[in-house]
Design a protein around this motif. Structure first.
Motif, PDB file in Angstrom:
ATOM      1  N   ILE A 180     -46.105  36.097  -6.135  1.00 52.57           N
ATOM      2  CA  ILE A 180     -45.053  35.309  -6.786  1.00 52.57           C
ATOM      3  C   ILE A 180     -45.301  33.840  -6.478  1.00 52.57           C
ATOM      4  O   ILE A 180     -45.573  33.471  -5.332  1.00 52.57           O
ATOM      5  N   ILE A 181     -45.194  33.016  -7.504  1.00 54.29           N
ATOM      6  CA  ILE A 181     -45.274  31.568  -7.328  1.00 54.29           C
ATOM      7  C   ILE A 181     -44.023  30.959  -7.948  1.00 54.29           C
ATOM      8  O   ILE A 181     -43.721  31.204  -9.118  1.00 54.29           O
ATOM      9  N   LEU A 182     -43.292  30.195  -7.134  1.00 56.63           N
ATOM     10  CA  LEU A 182     -42.128  29.459  -7.614  1.00 56.63           C
ATOM     11  C   LEU A 182     -42.562  28.032  -7.910  1.00 56.63           C
ATOM     12  O   LEU A 182     -43.129  27.359  -7.050  1.00 56.63           O
ATOM     13  N   PHE A 183     -42.296  27.569  -9.132  1.00 57.67           N
ATOM     14  CA  PHE A 183     -42.644  26.214  -9.553  1.00 57.67           C
ATOM     15  C   PHE A 183     -41.371  25.384  -9.634  1.00 57.67           C
ATOM     16  O   PHE A 183     -40.459  25.736 -10.381  1.00 57.67           O
ATOM     17  N   TYR A 184     -41.347  24.295  -8.907  1.00 60.43           N
ATOM     18  CA  TYR A 184     -40.256  23.333  -8.984  1.00 60.43           C
ATOM     19  C   TYR A 184     -40.824  22.047  -9.560  1.00 60.43           C
ATOM     20  O   TYR A 184     -41.860  21.567  -9.102  1.00 60.43           O
ATOM     21  N   GLU A 185     -40.167  21.519 -10.569  1.00 61.30           N
ATOM     22  CA  GLU A 185     -40.633  20.322 -11.265  1.00 61.30           C
ATOM     23  C   GLU A 185     -39.626  19.197 -11.060  1.00 61.30           C
ATOM     24  O   GLU A 185     -38.421  19.401 -11.226  1.00 61.30           O
ATOM     25  N   GLU A 197     -32.738  27.336  -8.010  1.00 60.50           N
ATOM     26  CA  GLU A 197     -33.583  28.138  -8.887  1.00 60.50           C
ATOM     27  C   GLU A 197     -34.797  27.325  -9.328  1.00 60.50           C
ATOM     28  O   GLU A 197     -34.664  26.150  -9.676  1.00 60.50           O
ATOM     29  N   PRO A 198     -35.966  27.926  -9.329  1.00 62.09           N
ATOM     30  CA  PRO A 198     -37.171  27.191  -9.757  1.00 62.09           C
ATOM     31  C   PRO A 198     -37.176  26.956 -11.258  1.00 62.09           C
ATOM     32  O   PRO A 198     -36.505  27.661 -12.020  1.00 62.09           O
ATOM     33  N   ILE A 213     -43.930  15.396 -10.674  1.00 58.43           N
ATOM     34  CA  ILE A 213     -44.145  15.945  -9.329  1.00 58.43           C
ATOM     35  C   ILE A 213     -43.870  17.437  -9.392  1.00 58.43           C
ATOM     36  O   ILE A 213     -42.845  17.867  -9.922  1.00 58.43           O
ATOM     37  N   GLU A 214     -44.793  18.221  -8.853  1.00 65.66           N
ATOM     38  CA  GLU A 214     -44.626  19.672  -8.829  1.00 65.66           C
ATOM     39  C   GLU A 214     -44.697  20.163  -7.383  1.00 65.66           C
ATOM     40  O   GLU A 214     -45.556  19.744  -6.619  1.00 65.66           O
ATOM     41  N   LEU A 215     -43.789  21.056  -7.060  1.00 67.69           N
ATOM     42  CA  LEU A 215     -43.751  21.701  -5.757  1.00 67.69           C
ATOM     43  C   LEU A 215     -43.857  23.199  -6.012  1.00 67.69           C
ATOM     44  O   LEU A 215     -43.083  23.758  -6.790  1.00 67.69           O
ATOM     45  N   GLN A 216     -44.863  23.822  -5.394  1.00 65.80           N
ATOM     46  CA  GLN A 216     -45.105  25.261  -5.582  1.00 65.80           C
ATOM     47  C   GLN A 216     -44.955  25.976  -4.247  1.00 65.80           C
ATOM     48  O   GLN A 216     -45.432  25.490  -3.229  1.00 65.80           O
ATOM     49  N   PHE A 217     -44.311  27.120  -4.304  1.00 67.50           N
ATOM     50  CA  PHE A 217     -44.205  28.007  -3.149  1.00 67.50           C
ATOM     51  C   PHE A 217     -44.850  29.321  -3.552  1.00 67.50           C
ATOM     52  O   PHE A 217     -44.401  29.967  -4.498  1.00 67.50           O
ATOM     53  N   GLU A 218     -45.895  29.696  -2.849  1.00 69.42           N
ATOM     54  CA  GLU A 218     -46.683  30.875  -3.209  1.00 69.42           C
ATOM     55  C   GLU A 218     -46.466  31.988  -2.179  1.00 69.42           C
ATOM     56  O   GLU A 218     -46.622  31.777  -0.973  1.00 69.42           O
ATOM     57  N   PHE A 219     -46.125  33.158  -2.685  1.00 71.05           N
ATOM     58  CA  PHE A 219     -45.882  34.352  -1.876  1.00 71.05           C
ATOM     59  C   PHE A 219     -46.954  35.376  -2.225  1.00 71.05           C
ATOM     60  O   PHE A 219     -46.789  36.150  -3.168  1.00 71.05           O
TER      61      PHE A 219
END
Length: 176
Positions: free
Chosen positions: A122-127, A111-112, A133-139
């Motif tokens: 939709i943008i999922l933000f992983y911290e 889960e983000p 450090i941030e990882l983003q997945f953009e839909f």
């Protein structure tokens, strides 16, 4: 449109359409080819010399944009439609593409920290590393992966940005 557009990233400084080099992006260890995000580019990486001249290296035909600040690799922005490189997750080659769904990303990453939904996007933000450090997945269409952003001190590390995204979770995030 990617979230990097929210900041002044000097995107127009360097667009080298002649750059040829395939990136390997390790999404578990936050490494672009041989360079960890937050470190100076490694001399063995094809992009090191180019990034020593300009803060931004953009290759549309290879589907990436790399940025540095004060000689440190701070972000990698990947356009999946054009990306010619590869992704590693937990040392395994992992195919991610414009056909990858939100459900597949949550299966891979859990889960983000935060999910933003706006106008069907939709943008999922992983911290990670206490928000360092941030990882983003953009839909962009809300269903299919379009962009991946890996960055040092990402968008949500800034209090005003968290407020604008409506983040209600505590900061910095706890490692899971």
């Amino acid at each position: 449109m990617g979230l990097l557009s929210s900041f002044d990233t000097n995107r127009d400084q360097f667009n080298n359409s002649g750059v040829s080099g395939k990136l390997v992006v390790n999404l578990s260890d936050f490494i672009v080819s041989g360079t960890p995000i937050g470190n100076a580019p490694w001399n063995g990486d094809f992009f090191t010399e180019l990034l020593s001249q300009k803060e931004t290296l953009k290759s549309d035909q290879e589907g990436y944009e790399l940025s540095t600040t004060k000689g440190v690799l701070t972000s990698a922005f990947i356009t999946l439609e054009d990306f010619a490189g590869s992704f590693l997750i937990k040392s395994q080659l992992t195919p991610l593409s414009i056909h990858t769904t939100k459900e597949e990303i949550t299966t891979l990453f859990g889960e983000p920290y935060w999910t933003d939904r706006d106008d069907g996007e939709i943008i999922l933000f992983y911290e990670y590393r206490a928000g360092g450090i941030e990882l983003q997945f953009e839909f962009p269409d809300g269903q299919h992966l379009g962009f991946i952003t890996l960055m040092k001190d990402g968008i949500l590390s800034v209090a005003n940005q968290r407020k604008s995204y409506g983040v209600t979770k505590p900061w910095p995030p706890e490692e899971s």
